[in-house]
Design a protein around this motif. Structure first.
Motif, PDB file in Angstrom:
ATOM      1  N   SER A  92     -17.487   7.169   9.152  1.00 25.79           N
ATOM      2  CA  SER A  92     -16.733   6.105   8.490  1.00 25.79           C
ATOM      3  C   SER A  92     -16.787   4.821   9.296  1.00 25.79           C
ATOM      4  CB  SER A  92     -15.275   6.524   8.320  1.00 25.79           C
ATOM      5  OG  SER A  92     -15.198   7.673   7.516  1.00 25.79           O
ATOM      6  N   PRO A  93     -16.855   3.686   8.620  1.00 23.77           N
ATOM      7  CA  PRO A  93     -16.834   2.412   9.334  1.00 23.77           C
ATOM      8  C   PRO A  93     -15.461   2.153   9.954  1.00 23.77           C
ATOM      9  CG  PRO A  93     -16.808   2.053   6.965  1.00 23.77           C
ATOM     10  CD  PRO A  93     -16.982   3.525   7.177  1.00 23.77           C
ATOM     11  N   ALA A  94     -15.410   1.156  10.779  1.00 26.75           N
ATOM     12  CA  ALA A  94     -14.160   0.810  11.477  1.00 26.75           C
ATOM     13  C   ALA A  94     -13.065   0.397  10.509  1.00 26.75           C
ATOM     14  CB  ALA A  94     -14.430  -0.309  12.477  1.00 26.75           C
ATOM     15  N   ALA A  95     -13.444  -0.042   9.312  1.00 33.01           N
ATOM     16  CA  ALA A  95     -12.443  -0.459   8.326  1.00 33.01           C
ATOM     17  C   ALA A  95     -11.625   0.720   7.809  1.00 33.01           C
ATOM     18  CB  ALA A  95     -13.123  -1.166   7.170  1.00 33.01           C
ATOM     19  N   LEU A  96     -12.076   1.944   8.100  1.00 30.74           N
ATOM     20  CA  LEU A  96     -11.370   3.115   7.600  1.00 30.74           C
ATOM     21  C   LEU A  96     -10.582   3.852   8.679  1.00 30.74           C
ATOM     22  CD1 LEU A  96     -14.041   4.529   5.147  1.00 30.74           C
ATOM     23  CD2 LEU A  96     -12.040   3.170   4.631  1.00 30.74           C
ATOM     24  N   THR A  97     -10.300   3.212   9.775  1.00 32.40           N
ATOM     25  CA  THR A  97      -9.477   3.838  10.802  1.00 32.40           C
ATOM     26  C   THR A  97      -8.034   3.914  10.297  1.00 32.40           C
ATOM     27  OG1 THR A  97      -8.961   1.743  11.851  1.00 32.40           O
ATOM     28  CG2 THR A  97     -10.932   2.905  12.644  1.00 32.40           C
ATOM     29  N   PRO A  98      -7.231   4.800  10.851  1.00 30.26           N
ATOM     30  CA  PRO A  98      -5.838   4.893  10.400  1.00 30.26           C
ATOM     31  C   PRO A  98      -5.080   3.563  10.526  1.00 30.26           C
ATOM     32  CG  PRO A  98      -6.384   6.816  11.679  1.00 30.26           C
ATOM     33  CD  PRO A  98      -7.563   5.874  11.774  1.00 30.26           C
ATOM     34  N   LEU A  99      -5.340   2.806  11.576  1.00 24.22           N
ATOM     35  CA  LEU A  99      -4.680   1.512  11.731  1.00 24.22           C
ATOM     36  C   LEU A  99      -5.103   0.538  10.637  1.00 24.22           C
ATOM     37  CD1 LEU A  99      -2.764  -0.163  13.450  1.00 24.22           C
ATOM     38  CD2 LEU A  99      -4.723  -0.867  14.821  1.00 24.22           C
ATOM     39  N   ALA A 100      -6.385   0.527  10.307  1.00 25.27           N
ATOM     40  CA  ALA A 100      -6.871  -0.352   9.242  1.00 25.27           C
ATOM     41  C   ALA A 100      -6.317   0.072   7.887  1.00 25.27           C
ATOM     42  CB  ALA A 100      -8.392  -0.352   9.212  1.00 25.27           C
ATOM     43  N   LEU A 101      -6.227   1.363   7.647  1.00 27.92           N
ATOM     44  CA  LEU A 101      -5.663   1.844   6.384  1.00 27.92           C
ATOM     45  C   LEU A 101      -4.181   1.496   6.277  1.00 27.92           C
ATOM     46  CD1 LEU A 101      -7.382   5.329   6.027  1.00 27.92           C
ATOM     47  CD2 LEU A 101      -7.875   3.226   4.765  1.00 27.92           C
ATOM     48  N   THR A 102      -3.480   1.528   7.389  1.00 23.68           N
ATOM     49  CA  THR A 102      -2.075   1.128   7.394  1.00 23.68           C
ATOM     50  C   THR A 102      -1.938  -0.351   7.047  1.00 23.68           C
ATOM     51  OG1 THR A 102      -1.603   2.797   9.060  1.00 23.68           O
ATOM     52  CG2 THR A 102       0.027   1.074   8.780  1.00 23.68           C
ATOM     53  N   GLY A 103      -2.827  -1.180   7.588  1.00 23.23           N
ATOM     54  CA  GLY A 103      -2.827  -2.606   7.255  1.00 23.23           C
ATOM     55  C   GLY A 103      -3.127  -2.839   5.781  1.00 23.23           C
ATOM     56  N   GLN A 104      -4.058  -2.047   5.243  1.00 24.32           N
ATOM     57  CA  GLN A 104      -4.370  -2.176   3.817  1.00 24.32           C
ATOM     58  C   GLN A 104      -3.179  -1.761   2.960  1.00 24.32           C
ATOM     59  OE1 GLN A 104      -7.908   0.048   2.981  1.00 24.32           O
ATOM     60  NE2 GLN A 104      -9.195  -1.213   4.307  1.00 24.32           N
ATOM     61  N   LEU A 105      -2.477  -0.719   3.383  1.00 24.87           N
ATOM     62  CA  LEU A 105      -1.290  -0.271   2.657  1.00 24.87           C
ATOM     63  C   LEU A 105      -0.211  -1.347   2.685  1.00 24.87           C
ATOM     64  CD1 LEU A 105       0.150   2.004   1.146  1.00 24.87           C
ATOM     65  CD2 LEU A 105       0.911   2.859   3.362  1.00 24.87           C
ATOM     66  N   GLN A 106      -0.021  -1.971   3.839  1.00 30.93           N
ATOM     67  CA  GLN A 106       0.970  -3.033   3.962  1.00 30.93           C
ATOM     68  C   GLN A 106       0.610  -4.202   3.048  1.00 30.93           C
ATOM     69  OE1 GLN A 106       0.991  -5.036   7.723  1.00 30.93           O
ATOM     70  NE2 GLN A 106       3.082  -5.773   7.453  1.00 30.93           N
ATOM     71  N   ALA A 107      -0.652  -4.602   3.059  1.00 29.66           N
ATOM     72  CA  ALA A 107      -1.090  -5.704   2.204  1.00 29.66           C
ATOM     73  C   ALA A 107      -0.916  -5.347   0.736  1.00 29.66           C
ATOM     74  CB  ALA A 107      -2.548  -6.049   2.496  1.00 29.66           C
ATOM     75  N   SER A 108      -1.203  -4.120   0.399  1.00 24.77           N
ATOM     76  CA  SER A 108      -1.076  -3.684  -0.983  1.00 24.77           C
ATOM     77  C   SER A 108       0.381  -3.705  -1.446  1.00 24.77           C
ATOM     78  CB  SER A 108      -1.664  -2.290  -1.133  1.00 24.77           C
ATOM     79  OG  SER A 108      -1.573  -1.866  -2.456  1.00 24.77           O
ATOM     80  N   LEU A 109       1.296  -3.286  -0.586  1.00 30.96           N
ATOM     81  CA  LEU A 109       2.712  -3.306  -0.942  1.00 30.96           C
ATOM     82  C   LEU A 109       3.230  -4.733  -1.099  1.00 30.96           C
ATOM     83  CD1 LEU A 109       4.035  -0.401   1.289  1.00 30.96           C
ATOM     84  CD2 LEU A 109       3.764  -0.420  -1.195  1.00 30.96           C
ATOM     85  N   LEU A 110       2.786  -5.631  -0.235  1.00 32.43           N
ATOM     86  CA  LEU A 110       3.177  -7.035  -0.384  1.00 32.43           C
ATOM     87  C   LEU A 110       2.614  -7.625  -1.673  1.00 32.43           C
ATOM     88  CD1 LEU A 110       2.828  -8.343   3.277  1.00 32.43           C
ATOM     89  CD2 LEU A 110       4.920  -8.254   1.910  1.00 32.43           C
ATOM     90  N   GLU A 111       1.377  -7.259  -1.990  1.00 35.06           N
ATOM     91  CA  GLU A 111       0.768  -7.745  -3.235  1.00 35.06           C
ATOM     92  C   GLU A 111       1.521  -7.195  -4.447  1.00 35.06           C
ATOM     93  OE1 GLU A 111      -3.608  -7.947  -5.407  1.00 35.06           O
ATOM     94  OE2 GLU A 111      -3.413  -7.020  -3.440  1.00 35.06           O
ATOM     95  N   MET A 112       1.958  -5.943  -4.363  1.00 38.54           N
ATOM     96  CA  MET A 112       2.725  -5.368  -5.464  1.00 38.54           C
ATOM     97  C   MET A 112       4.042  -6.114  -5.652  1.00 38.54           C
ATOM     98  SD  MET A 112       4.216  -1.513  -5.979  1.00 38.54           S
ATOM     99  CE  MET A 112       2.649  -0.731  -5.747  1.00 38.54           C
ATOM    100  N   ALA A 113       4.681  -6.470  -4.563  1.00 30.45           N
ATOM    101  CA  ALA A 113       5.943  -7.219  -4.651  1.00 30.45           C
ATOM    102  C   ALA A 113       5.721  -8.594  -5.268  1.00 30.45           C
ATOM    103  CB  ALA A 113       6.572  -7.347  -3.272  1.00 30.45           C
ATOM    104  N   THR A 114       4.637  -9.266  -4.892  1.00 32.41           N
ATOM    105  CA  THR A 114       4.370 -10.590  -5.474  1.00 32.41           C
ATOM    106  C   THR A 114       4.045 -10.471  -6.956  1.00 32.41           C
ATOM    107  OG1 THR A 114       2.042 -10.528  -4.824  1.00 32.41           O
ATOM    108  CG2 THR A 114       3.560 -11.607  -3.321  1.00 32.41           C
ATOM    109  N   LYS A 115       3.309  -9.438  -7.338  1.00 35.52           N
ATOM    110  CA  LYS A 115       2.994  -9.247  -8.756  1.00 35.52           C
ATOM    111  C   LYS A 115       4.251  -8.927  -9.559  1.00 35.52           C
ATOM    112  CE  LYS A 115      -1.794  -7.839  -8.268  1.00 35.52           C
ATOM    113  NZ  LYS A 115      -2.542  -8.602  -9.234  1.00 35.52           N
ATOM    114  N   GLY A 116       5.166  -8.190  -8.968  1.00 33.96           N
ATOM    115  CA  GLY A 116       6.404  -7.870  -9.657  1.00 33.96           C
ATOM    116  C   GLY A 116       7.355  -9.041  -9.764  1.00 33.96           C
ATOM    117  N   LEU A 117       7.363  -9.896  -8.779  1.00 36.44           N
ATOM    118  CA  LEU A 117       8.268 -11.040  -8.784  1.00 36.44           C
ATOM    119  C   LEU A 117       7.730 -12.204  -9.617  1.00 36.44           C
ATOM    120  CD1 LEU A 117      11.003 -11.616  -7.555  1.00 36.44           C
ATOM    121  CD2 LEU A 117       9.866 -12.626  -5.601  1.00 36.44           C
TER     122      LEU A 117
END
Length: 135
Positions: A92-117
Motif C-alpha cells: 500500500s502507498p503511504a496515503a493508506l497508512t492508519p494516520l493518513a486514513l484517520t486524516g481522511q476520516l476527519q476531513a470526511s466528517l467535516l465535509e459531511m457537516a458542511t454539506k448538512g449545514l
C-alpha cells in the motif's frame, strides 16, 4: 490536519458565522409578526407562518439527504482503502497508512457537516435578506 480538512473547517466556520447573523434577525422579525398576528391576524401573516414551518422541514430533509449520501460514499471509500491496507500493508502507498486514513476520516466528517449545514444556512440567509426588505 490536511488541506482538505482545513478547507472544510473554514467553510464550516463561515457557515456558522452566517447562521449566527441571520437567525436572530429572522427570529426577531417572525416573533414580532406572531405577536402582532395574535391581535390582528391577516392572510399574509398566516402564509408567512406556514412558510416558516414548511421551509424548516424542507431544509432539514435536504440537510439529512446530503449528509446521508456523503456518509455512504465516504464509508464506502474509507472501507475500501482500509481493506486494501489491511490485506496488503506492504504494497500500500503511504496515503493508506492508519494516520493518513484517520486524516481522511476527519476531513470526511467535516465535509459531511458542511454539506448538512449548507441548506439550513442557505435558507436562513435568504430569509434574512427577504425579511429585511419588508421592514
Amino acid at each position: 490536519m490536511n488541506a482538505r480538512s482545513r478547507r472544510h473547517l473554514r467553510l464550516l466556520t463561515a457557515q456558522t458565522a452566517d447562521l449566527g447573523q441571520a437567525v436572530p434577525q429572522v427570529m426577531a422579525y417572525r416573533l414580532g409578526k406572531m405577536a402582532h398576528a395574535m391581535a390582528h391576524p391577516h392572510d399574509a401573516d398566516a402564509v408567512e407562518l406556514n412558510q416558516m414551518i414548511v421551509e424548516k422541514q424542507v431544509a432539514f430533509w435536504q440537510a439529512w439527504t446530503a449528509m446521508g449520501l456523503h456518509g455512504m460514499s465516504a464509508a464506502q471509500n474509507f472501507s475500501q482503502q482500509w481493506l486494501r491496507w489491511s490485506c496488503m500493508p506492504w504494497t500500500s502507498p503511504a496515503a493508506l497508512t492508519p494516520l493518513a486514513l484517520t486524516g481522511q476520516l476527519q476531513a470526511s466528517l467535516l465535509e459531511m457537516a458542511t454539506k448538512g449545514l449548507a441548506p439550513v444556512r442557505r435558507k436562513a440567509v435568504a430569509n434574512s435578506r427577504r425579511l429585511a426588505r419588508r421592514r
